[in-house]
Design a protein around this motif. Structure first.
Motif, PDB file in Angstrom:
ATOM      1  N   TYR A   1       1.123  -1.194   0.474  1.00  0.00           N
ATOM      2  CA  TYR A   1       0.117   0.242   0.258  1.00  0.00           C
ATOM      3  C   TYR A   1       0.941   1.278   0.287  1.00  0.00           C
ATOM      4  O   TYR A   1       0.491   2.306  -0.692  1.00  0.00           O
ATOM      5  CB  TYR A   1      -0.734   0.117   1.404  1.00  0.00           C
ATOM      6  N   ARG A   2       1.759   1.436   0.830  1.00  0.00           N
ATOM      7  CA  ARG A   2       2.848   2.574   0.811  1.00  0.00           C
ATOM      8  C   ARG A   2       3.313   2.172  -0.791  1.00  0.00           C
ATOM      9  O   ARG A   2       3.540   3.776  -1.767  1.00  0.00           O
ATOM     10  CB  ARG A   2       4.243   2.205   2.003  1.00  0.00           C
ATOM     11  N   MET A   3       3.838   1.355  -1.345  1.00  0.00           N
ATOM     12  CA  MET A   3       4.193   1.781  -2.829  1.00  0.00           C
ATOM     13  C   MET A   3       3.409   2.381  -3.370  1.00  0.00           C
ATOM     14  O   MET A   3       3.442   3.297  -4.680  1.00  0.00           O
ATOM     15  CB  MET A   3       4.917   0.285  -3.050  1.00  0.00           C
ATOM     16  N   LYS A   4       1.931   1.835  -3.421  1.00  0.00           N
ATOM     17  CA  LYS A   4       0.526   2.131  -4.313  1.00  0.00           C
ATOM     18  C   LYS A   4       0.525   4.117  -3.692  1.00  0.00           C
ATOM     19  O   LYS A   4       0.936   4.613  -4.959  1.00  0.00           O
ATOM     20  CB  LYS A   4      -0.657   1.630  -3.923  1.00  0.00           C
ATOM     21  N   LYS A   5       1.226   4.198  -2.772  1.00  0.00           N
ATOM     22  CA  LYS A   5       1.033   5.555  -2.602  1.00  0.00           C
ATOM     23  C   LYS A   5       2.106   6.676  -3.333  1.00  0.00           C
ATOM     24  O   LYS A   5       2.189   7.413  -3.893  1.00  0.00           O
ATOM     25  CB  LYS A   5       1.043   6.143  -1.136  1.00  0.00           C
ATOM     26  N   ALA A   6       3.376   5.815  -2.846  1.00  0.00           N
ATOM     27  CA  ALA A   6       4.463   6.240  -3.537  1.00  0.00           C
ATOM     28  C   ALA A   6       4.481   6.476  -5.052  1.00  0.00           C
ATOM     29  O   ALA A   6       5.231   7.579  -5.956  1.00  0.00           O
ATOM     30  CB  ALA A   6       5.936   5.733  -3.078  1.00  0.00           C
ATOM     31  N   LYS A   7       4.534   5.590  -5.941  1.00  0.00           N
ATOM     32  CA  LYS A   7       3.822   5.233  -6.951  1.00  0.00           C
ATOM     33  C   LYS A   7       2.695   7.284  -7.403  1.00  0.00           C
ATOM     34  O   LYS A   7       3.502   7.969  -8.736  1.00  0.00           O
ATOM     35  CB  LYS A   7       3.302   4.031  -7.949  1.00  0.00           C
ATOM     36  N   ALA A   8       1.654   7.303  -6.472  1.00  0.00           N
ATOM     37  CA  ALA A   8       0.768   8.002  -7.011  1.00  0.00           C
ATOM     38  C   ALA A   8       1.784   9.757  -7.113  1.00  0.00           C
ATOM     39  O   ALA A   8       1.334  10.716  -7.931  1.00  0.00           O
ATOM     40  CB  ALA A   8      -0.315   8.086  -6.172  1.00  0.00           C
ATOM     41  N   MET A   9       2.110   9.606  -5.781  1.00  0.00           N
ATOM     42  CA  MET A   9       3.388  11.050  -5.679  1.00  0.00           C
ATOM     43  C   MET A   9       4.169  11.241  -7.010  1.00  0.00           C
ATOM     44  O   MET A   9       4.671  12.032  -7.357  1.00  0.00           O
ATOM     45  CB  MET A   9       3.881  10.756  -3.802  1.00  0.00           C
ATOM     46  N   LEU A  10       4.481   9.829  -7.233  1.00  0.00           N
ATOM     47  CA  LEU A  10       6.077  10.259  -8.190  1.00  0.00           C
ATOM     48  C   LEU A  10       5.021  10.906  -9.476  1.00  0.00           C
ATOM     49  O   LEU A  10       5.851  11.585 -10.520  1.00  0.00           O
ATOM     50  CB  LEU A  10       6.391   8.947  -8.713  1.00  0.00           C
ATOM     51  N   ALA A  11       4.243  10.141  -9.472  1.00  0.00           N
ATOM     52  CA  ALA A  11       3.077  10.140 -11.063  1.00  0.00           C
ATOM     53  C   ALA A  11       2.358  12.150 -11.370  1.00  0.00           C
ATOM     54  O   ALA A  11       2.297  12.071 -12.106  1.00  0.00           O
ATOM     55  CB  ALA A  11       2.530   9.312 -11.935  1.00  0.00           C
ATOM     56  N   GLU A  12       2.078  11.774 -10.386  1.00  0.00           N
ATOM     57  CA  GLU A  12       0.849  13.009  -9.928  1.00  0.00           C
ATOM     58  C   GLU A  12       1.319  14.454  -9.084  1.00  0.00           C
ATOM     59  O   GLU A  12       0.680  15.344  -9.730  1.00  0.00           O
ATOM     60  CB  GLU A  12      -0.871  12.777  -8.925  1.00  0.00           C
ATOM     61  N   THR A  13       2.957  15.009  -8.363  1.00  0.00           N
ATOM     62  CA  THR A  13       3.118  15.199  -7.946  1.00  0.00           C
ATOM     63  C   THR A  13       4.529  16.182  -8.305  1.00  0.00           C
ATOM     64  O   THR A  13       5.139  14.813  -9.431  1.00  0.00           O
ATOM     65  CB  THR A  13       2.770  15.155  -6.217  1.00  0.00           C
ATOM     66  N   ASP A  14       5.243  17.132  -7.654  1.00  0.00           N
ATOM     67  CA  ASP A  14       6.315  17.105  -7.479  1.00  0.00           C
ATOM     68  C   ASP A  14       7.652  16.830  -6.101  1.00  0.00           C
ATOM     69  O   ASP A  14       7.658  18.044  -6.440  1.00  0.00           O
ATOM     70  CB  ASP A  14       6.480  18.634  -8.664  1.00  0.00           C
ATOM     71  N   ILE A  15       6.877  16.246  -5.518  1.00  0.00           N
ATOM     72  CA  ILE A  15       7.564  16.090  -4.634  1.00  0.00           C
ATOM     73  C   ILE A  15       8.756  15.395  -4.849  1.00  0.00           C
ATOM     74  O   ILE A  15       8.794  14.532  -5.176  1.00  0.00           O
ATOM     75  CB  ILE A  15       6.242  14.941  -3.291  1.00  0.00           C
ATOM     76  N   SER A  16       9.464  15.897  -3.657  1.00  0.00           N
ATOM     77  CA  SER A  16      10.974  15.930  -4.022  1.00  0.00           C
ATOM     78  C   SER A  16      10.898  14.105  -3.793  1.00  0.00           C
ATOM     79  O   SER A  16      10.613  13.453  -2.809  1.00  0.00           O
ATOM     80  CB  SER A  16      12.437  16.266  -3.208  1.00  0.00           C
TER      81      SER A  16
END
Length: 297
Positions: free
Chosen positions: A228-243
């Motif tokens: 589930y953490r990896m799912k959230k990480a993928k969303a942040m990588l694809a949809e945000t510019d969070i470092s």
């Protein structure tokens, strides 16, 4: 009067608060005794043991013991235990609030609890139940005739909520425990969380919960959490510019190296490579400041 007295199902009775108190016990052993009223003990901190003639219950924070009227019991505290005790009885007559027999007829959980006729049981408290109890005590403390209706309303609600907790004890299935674990992970993935903590939250032994979850989902609790953490990480990588160096802190993985290694294991690529491949639409991106602002709210 017993909680299971047949008259309560057909005659006009209403519940009353006979006695209540907060108390912190320390290295204490109580002699066996019984009350004419129904007693409920809410453990607020620490732990204790309650023994009846037939059973022994180990209680900790967030648990309640229900003791029917005239049930012999004794309290044992090895270290410290703070609790709230309330004693409830029934009086015959009518008030502005519907009599208990009408409440019994309308509420399925209450009917189930009364029909099971358990003289004592261990329950797992809920925030709703304890908050209802606190509101009830605030009204009782006012000692005003104007509050009688509110006391009847809140006391009836409290009894119904306790019956709801008892219903969970009777009917909760392995799938329901699994659903509660998943819900807990969804709400707490952003911080360090252990299987023991999750088991404590759903009131099951960690080993048993692990087996139940594995059978229901085909994966372990730890594997589900990481996935589930990896799912959230993928969303942040694809949809945000969070470092990329900040993302681990958003998903409860405070080691950049551990995050990168785990991500590569799950996705067969590095976080930076995933971002390059999937962050193709600027309209989907959100500034990291917006994310932080929404979290703070």
């Amino acid at each position: 009067m017993s909680f299971y007295d047949n008259d309560l199902r057909s005659e006009p009775y209403y519940p009353v608060v006979k006695f209540y108190y907060y108390k912190e016990w320390s290295q204490f052993e109580m002699k066996p005794h019984a009350h004419e009223a129904i007693e409920l003990m809410h453990v607020l901190s620490g732990s204790c043991k309650v023994e009846t003639k037939t059973d022994s219950y180990q209680l900790k924070k967030g648990q309640i013991i229900f003791l029917d009227a005239n049930t012999s019991h004794r309290l044992i505290v090895q270290e410290k235990c703070r609790m709230f005790n309330i004693e409830i009885s029934f009086q015959q007559g009518r008030t502005a609030f519907p009599p208990f027999c009408e409440v019994y007829k309308e509420n399925e959980a209450l009917r189930l609890m009364i029909d099971n006729k358990k003289p004592h049981m261990l329950l797992h408290d809920s925030d709703d139940t304890y908050q209802c109890l606190r509101r009830l005590i605030m009204e009782v403390d006012k000692k005003s005739q104007q509050t009688d209706f509110m006391v009847q309303l809140l006391l009836s609600e409290y009894i119904i909520r306790v019956a709801g907790l008892a219903e969970i004890n009777y009917t909760e299935t392995d799938q329901q425990y699994t659903s509660r674990v998943i819900s807990y992970i969804h709400q707490n993935y952003d911080r360090e969380v252990s299987v023991a903590e999750i088991a404590d939250a759903v009131h099951l032994h960690p080993g048993y919960l692990q087996r139940v979850f594995k059978v229901s989902t085909g994966t372990s609790i730890h594997e589900f959490l990481v996935s589930y953490r990896m799912k959230k990480a993928k969303a942040m990588l694809a949809e945000t510019d969070i470092s990329i160096t900040d993302i681990p802190h958003y998903i409860g993985m405070n080691s950049q190296q551990y995050f990168s290694t785990t991500f590569k294991k799950y996705e067969q690529c590095t976080p930076s490579a995933y971002r390059k491949t999937h962050q193709y639409n600027d309209k989907l991106r959100r500034k990291s400041e917006d994310i932080k602002h929404s979290i703070e709210r």
